[in-house]
Design an enzyme around this catalytic site. Structure first.
Site, PDB file in Angstrom:
ATOM      1  N   GLU A  47       8.820 -26.635   4.855  1.00  0.00           N
ATOM      2  CA  GLU A  47       7.917 -26.596   6.169  1.00  0.00           C
ATOM      3  C   GLU A  47       6.463 -27.068   5.679  1.00  0.00           C
ATOM      4  O   GLU A  47       5.845 -26.606   4.880  1.00  0.00           O
ATOM      5  CB  GLU A  47       7.874 -25.393   6.951  1.00  0.00           C
ATOM      6  CG  GLU A  47       7.164 -25.507   8.221  1.00  0.00           C
ATOM      7  CD  GLU A  47       7.170 -24.369   9.056  1.00  0.00           C
ATOM      8  OE1 GLU A  47       6.911 -24.233  10.306  1.00  0.00           O
ATOM      9  OE2 GLU A  47       7.637 -23.107   8.718  1.00  0.00           O
ATOM     10  N   LYS A 129       7.026 -29.536  16.056  1.00  0.00           N
ATOM     11  CA  LYS A 129       7.192 -28.422  16.300  1.00  0.00           C
ATOM     12  C   LYS A 129       6.825 -27.731  17.755  1.00  0.00           C
ATOM     13  O   LYS A 129       5.570 -28.060  18.173  1.00  0.00           O
ATOM     14  CB  LYS A 129       6.717 -27.342  15.211  1.00  0.00           C
ATOM     15  CG  LYS A 129       7.158 -25.809  15.471  1.00  0.00           C
ATOM     16  CD  LYS A 129       6.669 -24.921  14.310  1.00  0.00           C
ATOM     17  CE  LYS A 129       7.195 -23.738  14.238  1.00  0.00           C
ATOM     18  NZ  LYS A 129       6.624 -22.784  13.243  1.00  0.00           N
ATOM     19  N   CYS A 163      11.406 -23.580  10.929  1.00  0.00           N
ATOM     20  CA  CYS A 163      11.186 -22.253  11.023  1.00  0.00           C
ATOM     21  C   CYS A 163      11.694 -21.369  12.207  1.00  0.00           C
ATOM     22  O   CYS A 163      12.729 -21.507  12.435  1.00  0.00           O
ATOM     23  CB  CYS A 163       9.745 -21.978  10.834  1.00  0.00           C
ATOM     24  SG  CYS A 163       9.180 -20.413  10.251  1.00  0.00           S
TER      25      CYS A 163
END
Length: 352
Positions: A47, A129, A163
Protein backbone atom coordinates in the site's frame (compact mmCIF):
# COMPACT_ATOMS: atom_id res chain seq x y z
CA UNK A 1 -12.04 -18.67 -19.97
CA UNK A 2 -10.30 -19.61 -16.73
CA UNK A 3 -9.59 -23.29 -17.36
CA UNK A 4 -6.27 -24.81 -18.39
CA UNK A 5 -4.36 -21.63 -17.70
CA UNK A 6 -1.53 -21.06 -15.25
CA UNK A 7 -0.49 -17.58 -14.12
CA UNK A 8 2.71 -17.08 -12.15
CA UNK A 9 2.30 -14.39 -9.49
CA UNK A 10 4.71 -12.47 -7.28
CA UNK A 11 3.97 -10.63 -4.01
CA UNK A 12 6.66 -8.26 -2.75
CA UNK A 13 7.41 -7.47 0.90
CA UNK A 14 9.84 -4.59 0.83
CA UNK A 15 11.10 -1.54 2.73
CA UNK A 16 10.81 1.93 1.18
CA UNK A 17 13.64 4.46 0.95
CA UNK A 18 12.96 7.34 3.34
CA UNK A 19 16.11 9.27 2.41
CA UNK A 20 16.41 9.32 -1.38
CA UNK A 21 13.37 10.83 -3.18
CA UNK A 22 13.96 8.44 -6.09
CA UNK A 23 15.14 5.51 -4.04
CA UNK A 24 11.81 3.76 -3.60
CA UNK A 25 11.08 3.91 -7.34
CA UNK A 26 14.48 2.34 -8.00
CA UNK A 27 13.57 -0.51 -5.63
CA UNK A 28 10.25 -0.98 -7.44
CA UNK A 29 11.98 -1.29 -10.82
CA UNK A 30 14.55 -3.72 -9.40
CA UNK A 31 11.78 -5.86 -7.90
CA UNK A 32 9.89 -5.89 -11.21
CA UNK A 33 13.03 -7.19 -12.87
CA UNK A 34 13.48 -9.85 -10.19
CA UNK A 35 9.88 -11.00 -10.48
CA UNK A 36 10.09 -11.17 -14.28
CA UNK A 37 13.38 -13.09 -14.06
CA UNK A 38 11.53 -15.65 -11.92
CA UNK A 39 8.84 -16.01 -14.55
CA UNK A 40 6.15 -13.94 -12.83
CA UNK A 41 3.42 -12.49 -15.03
CA UNK A 42 1.99 -10.23 -12.32
CA UNK A 43 3.71 -8.53 -9.39
CA UNK A 44 2.01 -6.74 -6.48
CA UNK A 45 3.59 -4.10 -4.20
CA UNK A 46 2.44 -2.82 -0.77
CA UNK A 47 0.00 0.00 0.00
CA UNK A 48 1.20 3.51 -0.98
CA UNK A 49 4.71 2.12 -1.34
CA UNK A 50 5.91 5.07 -3.45
CA UNK A 51 7.40 7.10 -1.94
CA UNK A 52 6.35 5.41 1.36
CA UNK A 53 3.37 4.82 3.61
CA UNK A 54 2.84 7.68 6.14
CA UNK A 55 3.83 5.64 9.18
CA UNK A 56 4.54 8.87 11.05
CA UNK A 57 0.82 9.67 11.17
CA UNK A 58 0.17 6.61 13.36
CA UNK A 59 2.53 7.60 16.15
CA UNK A 60 2.94 11.40 15.99
CA UNK A 61 0.36 13.86 17.31
CA UNK A 62 -1.12 16.22 14.69
CA UNK A 63 0.90 19.20 15.98
CA UNK A 64 4.13 17.39 15.01
CA UNK A 65 3.01 16.05 11.64
CA UNK A 66 3.53 19.22 9.60
CA UNK A 67 7.15 18.66 8.44
CA UNK A 68 6.80 14.95 7.54
CA UNK A 69 3.44 15.59 5.88
CA UNK A 70 4.93 18.35 3.70
CA UNK A 71 7.89 16.12 2.86
CA UNK A 72 5.49 13.40 1.74
CA UNK A 73 3.60 15.90 -0.42
CA UNK A 74 6.83 17.01 -2.08
CA UNK A 75 7.73 13.43 -2.97
CA UNK A 76 4.22 12.23 -3.86
CA UNK A 77 3.35 10.88 -7.30
CA UNK A 78 1.53 12.85 -9.98
CA UNK A 79 -0.56 10.61 -12.24
CA UNK A 80 0.44 10.59 -15.04
CA UNK A 81 3.98 11.74 -14.46
CA UNK A 82 7.63 10.64 -14.34
CA UNK A 83 7.02 7.83 -11.83
CA UNK A 84 4.14 6.28 -13.77
CA UNK A 85 6.12 6.61 -17.01
CA UNK A 86 9.08 4.75 -15.48
CA UNK A 87 6.91 1.94 -14.09
CA UNK A 88 4.94 1.66 -17.35
CA UNK A 89 8.14 1.31 -19.34
CA UNK A 90 9.49 -1.37 -17.00
CA UNK A 91 6.19 -3.29 -17.15
CA UNK A 92 6.23 -3.08 -20.96
CA UNK A 93 9.87 -4.06 -21.36
CA UNK A 94 9.49 -7.07 -19.03
CA UNK A 95 5.97 -8.03 -20.19
CA UNK A 96 4.52 -8.13 -16.68
CA UNK A 97 1.39 -6.75 -14.99
CA UNK A 98 2.32 -4.39 -12.14
CA UNK A 99 0.04 -3.41 -9.24
CA UNK A 100 1.57 -0.49 -7.34
CA UNK A 101 0.37 1.59 -4.41
CA UNK A 102 1.32 5.27 -4.41
CA UNK A 103 0.68 8.50 -2.57
CA UNK A 104 -0.94 10.47 -5.36
CA UNK A 105 -0.75 14.25 -5.32
CA UNK A 106 -3.59 16.08 -7.02
CA UNK A 107 -2.80 19.77 -6.57
CA UNK A 108 -3.18 20.43 -2.82
CA UNK A 109 -4.42 16.99 -1.78
CA UNK A 110 -2.93 13.55 -1.31
CA UNK A 111 -4.74 10.28 -2.02
CA UNK A 112 -4.08 6.62 -1.34
CA UNK A 113 -4.03 5.38 -4.92
CA UNK A 114 -3.72 1.97 -6.51
CA UNK A 115 -2.33 1.71 -10.03
CA UNK A 116 -2.57 -1.29 -12.37
CA UNK A 117 -0.22 -1.39 -15.36
CA UNK A 118 -0.89 -4.03 -18.00
CA UNK A 119 1.91 -6.09 -19.51
CA UNK A 120 2.08 -3.68 -22.46
CA UNK A 121 2.74 -0.77 -20.10
CA UNK A 122 -0.74 0.75 -20.35
CA UNK A 123 -2.13 2.21 -17.12
CA UNK A 124 -5.47 0.40 -17.08
CA UNK A 125 -6.67 1.37 -13.61
CA UNK A 126 -6.20 4.27 -11.22
CA UNK A 127 -8.35 4.12 -8.12
CA UNK A 128 -8.33 5.97 -4.81
CA UNK A 129 -9.02 4.42 -1.42
CA UNK A 130 -12.65 5.20 -0.64
CA UNK A 131 -12.19 6.12 3.02
CA UNK A 132 -8.81 6.60 4.71
CA UNK A 133 -8.67 4.72 8.00
CA UNK A 134 -8.29 6.33 11.42
CA UNK A 135 -4.94 8.25 11.44
CA UNK A 136 -4.85 8.23 7.63
CA UNK A 137 -7.64 10.82 7.50
CA UNK A 138 -5.07 13.43 8.55
CA UNK A 139 -3.08 12.63 5.40
CA UNK A 140 -5.34 11.58 2.51
CA UNK A 141 -8.53 12.78 0.93
CA UNK A 142 -11.48 10.48 0.29
CA UNK A 143 -11.73 8.53 -2.94
CA UNK A 144 -14.81 7.66 -4.97
CA UNK A 145 -16.26 4.66 -6.75
CA UNK A 146 -15.15 5.77 -10.21
CA UNK A 147 -12.16 3.46 -9.86
CA UNK A 148 -14.01 0.62 -8.15
CA UNK A 149 -13.56 -1.52 -11.24
CA UNK A 150 -12.21 -4.85 -12.38
CA UNK A 151 -10.00 -4.55 -15.45
CA UNK A 152 -9.01 -6.99 -18.17
CA UNK A 153 -5.25 -7.58 -18.26
CA UNK A 154 -2.80 -10.02 -19.79
CA UNK A 155 -3.27 -12.32 -16.77
CA UNK A 156 -7.04 -12.06 -16.48
CA UNK A 157 -9.59 -9.89 -14.70
CA UNK A 158 -7.84 -7.94 -11.93
CA UNK A 159 -9.38 -5.98 -9.04
CA UNK A 160 -7.77 -4.19 -6.11
CA UNK A 161 -8.56 -2.81 -2.67
CA UNK A 162 -6.34 -1.20 -0.04
CA UNK A 163 -6.08 -2.32 3.57
CA UNK A 164 -9.30 -1.91 5.57
CA UNK A 165 -11.36 -1.41 2.42
CA UNK A 166 -11.55 -5.19 2.75
CA UNK A 167 -13.80 -4.57 5.76
CA UNK A 168 -16.28 -2.80 3.49
CA UNK A 169 -18.38 -5.73 2.21
CA UNK A 170 -20.16 -3.58 -0.38
CA UNK A 171 -16.86 -2.51 -1.95
CA UNK A 172 -15.77 -6.12 -2.11
CA UNK A 173 -19.11 -7.22 -3.54
CA UNK A 174 -18.85 -4.61 -6.28
CA UNK A 175 -15.60 -6.21 -7.46
CA UNK A 176 -17.01 -9.70 -7.03
CA UNK A 177 -19.98 -8.79 -9.22
CA UNK A 178 -17.53 -7.77 -11.94
CA UNK A 179 -16.11 -11.31 -11.84
CA UNK A 180 -12.59 -10.61 -10.69
CA UNK A 181 -10.21 -13.52 -11.11
CA UNK A 182 -7.18 -12.08 -9.34
CA UNK A 183 -7.69 -9.75 -6.40
CA UNK A 184 -4.71 -7.59 -5.40
CA UNK A 185 -4.67 -6.55 -1.74
CA UNK A 186 -2.23 -4.02 -0.32
CA UNK A 187 -1.47 -3.27 3.34
CA UNK A 188 1.23 -1.06 4.93
CA UNK A 189 2.81 -3.77 7.11
CA UNK A 190 5.05 -2.88 10.10
CA UNK A 191 2.06 -1.51 11.97
CA UNK A 192 -0.10 -2.26 15.02
CA UNK A 193 1.57 -5.57 15.92
CA UNK A 194 1.02 -9.29 15.30
CA UNK A 195 -2.76 -8.97 15.61
CA UNK A 196 -2.80 -6.89 12.42
CA UNK A 197 -1.24 -9.78 10.50
CA UNK A 198 -3.67 -12.25 12.05
CA UNK A 199 -6.66 -10.14 11.06
CA UNK A 200 -5.22 -9.66 7.59
CA UNK A 201 -4.97 -13.39 7.01
CA UNK A 202 -8.60 -13.92 7.99
CA UNK A 203 -9.66 -11.09 5.69
CA UNK A 204 -7.84 -12.12 2.53
CA UNK A 205 -8.65 -15.82 2.89
CA UNK A 206 -12.31 -15.01 3.40
CA UNK A 207 -12.38 -12.81 0.29
CA UNK A 208 -10.76 -15.57 -1.75
CA UNK A 209 -13.46 -18.01 -0.61
CA UNK A 210 -16.37 -15.62 -0.96
CA UNK A 211 -15.30 -14.21 -4.33
CA UNK A 212 -13.96 -17.47 -5.74
CA UNK A 213 -10.79 -15.72 -6.88
CA UNK A 214 -7.07 -15.69 -6.17
CA UNK A 215 -5.77 -13.08 -3.73
CA UNK A 216 -2.26 -11.65 -3.94
CA UNK A 217 -1.47 -9.63 -0.81
CA UNK A 218 1.61 -7.44 -0.35
CA UNK A 219 2.69 -5.68 2.85
CA UNK A 220 5.52 -3.27 3.55
CA UNK A 221 8.44 -3.70 5.91
CA UNK A 222 10.41 -1.29 8.10
CA UNK A 223 13.95 -1.81 9.33
CA UNK A 224 14.93 -1.03 12.92
CA UNK A 225 16.76 2.07 11.70
CA UNK A 226 13.68 3.29 9.86
CA UNK A 227 11.49 2.77 12.92
CA UNK A 228 13.94 4.74 15.05
CA UNK A 229 13.93 7.53 12.46
CA UNK A 230 10.13 7.83 12.70
CA UNK A 231 10.11 8.04 16.50
CA UNK A 232 12.80 7.70 19.20
CA UNK A 233 10.14 6.68 21.74
CA UNK A 234 10.65 2.98 22.49
CA UNK A 235 7.02 2.60 23.51
CA UNK A 236 5.72 4.06 20.26
CA UNK A 237 8.20 1.99 18.26
CA UNK A 238 6.27 -1.11 19.31
CA UNK A 239 3.36 0.20 17.23
CA UNK A 240 5.58 0.08 14.13
CA UNK A 241 6.44 -3.61 14.35
CA UNK A 242 4.59 -6.71 13.26
CA UNK A 243 1.61 -6.49 10.95
CA UNK A 244 3.31 -8.11 7.96
CA UNK A 245 1.57 -10.92 6.09
CA UNK A 246 2.52 -11.09 2.44
CA UNK A 247 0.62 -14.03 0.96
CA UNK A 248 -0.90 -15.64 -2.12
CA UNK A 249 -4.21 -17.46 -1.59
CA UNK A 250 -6.26 -19.73 -3.85
CA UNK A 251 -10.04 -19.59 -4.42
CA UNK A 252 -10.25 -22.48 -1.96
CA UNK A 253 -8.71 -20.30 0.76
CA UNK A 254 -5.37 -22.13 0.75
CA UNK A 255 -1.96 -20.50 0.93
CA UNK A 256 -0.01 -21.25 -2.24
CA UNK A 257 3.27 -20.38 -0.53
CA UNK A 258 4.23 -19.92 3.13
CA UNK A 259 3.29 -16.35 4.11
CA UNK A 260 6.09 -13.85 4.62
CA UNK A 261 5.83 -12.13 8.02
CA UNK A 262 9.38 -10.87 8.63
CA UNK A 263 12.00 -9.08 6.54
CA UNK A 264 12.11 -8.26 2.87
CA UNK A 265 11.35 -10.91 0.30
CA UNK A 266 9.24 -12.05 -2.61
CA UNK A 267 6.67 -14.84 -2.79
CA UNK A 268 6.20 -16.70 -6.07
CA UNK A 269 3.25 -19.00 -6.77
CA UNK A 270 1.52 -20.50 -9.77
CA UNK A 271 -2.20 -19.76 -10.02
CA UNK A 272 -4.18 -22.60 -11.60
CA UNK A 273 -7.10 -20.62 -13.00
CA UNK A 274 -9.21 -23.79 -13.25
CA UNK A 275 -9.65 -23.54 -9.47
CA UNK A 276 -11.97 -20.56 -10.01
CA UNK A 277 -14.52 -22.71 -11.83
CA UNK A 278 -14.03 -25.49 -9.28
CA UNK A 279 -14.95 -23.12 -6.46
CA UNK A 280 -17.79 -21.32 -8.24
CA UNK A 281 -19.40 -24.58 -9.33
CA UNK A 282 -20.40 -25.00 -5.70
CA UNK A 283 -20.81 -21.37 -4.60
CA UNK A 284 -20.98 -18.37 -6.92
CA UNK A 285 -21.80 -15.37 -4.70
CA UNK A 286 -22.82 -13.18 -7.65
CA UNK A 287 -24.45 -15.93 -9.70
CA UNK A 288 -26.44 -18.99 -8.71
CA UNK A 289 -25.88 -18.31 -4.99
CA UNK A 290 -27.10 -14.71 -5.18
CA UNK A 291 -30.66 -13.52 -4.55
CA UNK A 292 -30.75 -10.18 -6.42
CA UNK A 293 -34.52 -9.94 -6.21
CA UNK A 294 -34.03 -9.75 -2.42
CA UNK A 295 -30.61 -8.13 -2.04
CA UNK A 296 -28.76 -5.85 -4.47
CA UNK A 297 -26.08 -3.16 -4.51
CA UNK A 298 -26.16 0.32 -6.06
CA UNK A 299 -22.84 1.88 -7.06
CA UNK A 300 -22.37 5.56 -7.84
CA UNK A 301 -19.60 5.43 -10.43
CA UNK A 302 -19.41 9.18 -10.99
CA UNK A 303 -16.01 10.74 -10.21
CA UNK A 304 -16.15 13.06 -7.21
CA UNK A 305 -16.04 16.73 -8.24
CA UNK A 306 -16.18 20.07 -6.47
CA UNK A 307 -17.93 21.72 -9.41
CA UNK A 308 -20.45 20.65 -12.01
CA UNK A 309 -22.05 22.26 -15.04
CA UNK A 310 -25.56 23.55 -14.48
CA UNK A 311 -28.12 21.98 -16.82
CA UNK A 312 -29.65 24.56 -19.15
CA UNK A 313 -33.03 24.09 -17.52
CA UNK A 314 -31.53 24.96 -14.14
CA UNK A 315 -30.83 28.55 -15.18
CA UNK A 316 -34.54 29.30 -14.98
CA UNK A 317 -35.45 30.85 -11.65
CA UNK A 318 -38.20 28.30 -11.21
CA UNK A 319 -35.63 25.54 -10.82
CA UNK A 320 -33.24 27.39 -8.53
CA UNK A 321 -33.42 27.68 -4.78
CA UNK A 322 -30.67 29.54 -2.94
CA UNK A 323 -28.34 28.93 -5.85
CA UNK A 324 -28.88 25.17 -5.83
CA UNK A 325 -30.85 22.67 -7.86
CA UNK A 326 -34.10 21.45 -6.37
CA UNK A 327 -33.96 17.93 -5.02
CA UNK A 328 -36.03 16.55 -7.89
CA UNK A 329 -33.61 18.08 -10.42
CA UNK A 330 -30.64 16.58 -8.59
CA UNK A 331 -32.26 13.18 -8.64
CA UNK A 332 -33.10 13.37 -12.34
CA UNK A 333 -29.54 14.40 -13.15
CA UNK A 334 -28.18 11.14 -11.73
CA UNK A 335 -29.57 9.25 -14.71
CA UNK A 336 -29.60 5.86 -13.03
CA UNK A 337 -29.47 3.09 -15.57
CA UNK A 338 -32.46 0.84 -14.82
CA UNK A 339 -31.82 -2.85 -14.49
CA UNK A 340 -33.25 -4.83 -17.37
CA UNK A 341 -34.88 -7.22 -14.91
CA UNK A 342 -34.84 -8.07 -11.24
CA UNK A 343 -32.02 -10.55 -11.56
CA UNK A 344 -29.19 -8.01 -11.73
CA UNK A 345 -27.07 -8.14 -8.60
CA UNK A 346 -25.54 -4.67 -8.99
CA UNK A 347 -27.32 -1.48 -10.05
CA UNK A 348 -24.62 0.87 -11.33
CA UNK A 349 -25.28 4.58 -11.46
CA UNK A 350 -24.33 5.96 -14.86
CA UNK A 351 -20.83 7.44 -14.81
CA UNK A 352 -21.55 10.55 -16.86
Amino acid sequence: MTSQRIVRAAAVQIAPDFDDPGGTLAKVCAAIDEAADKGAQIVVFPETFVPYYPYFSFVLPPVLQGPPHLRLMERAVVVPGPVTAAVAERARSRGIVVVLGVNERDHGSLYNTQLVFDADGALVLKRRKITPTYHERMIWGQGDAAGLKVVDTAVGRVGALACWEHYNPLARYSLMAQHEEIHCAQFPGSLVGPIFAEQMEVTIRHHALESGCFVINATGWLTDAQIAAITPDAGLQKALRGGCHTAIVSPEGKHLAPPLTEGEGMLIADLDMALISKRKRMMDSVGHYARPELLSLAVNGRPAATTFAMPASATDSSTLSNGSLHDHDRQSSLAIEPATDDRVAVLRVAAG
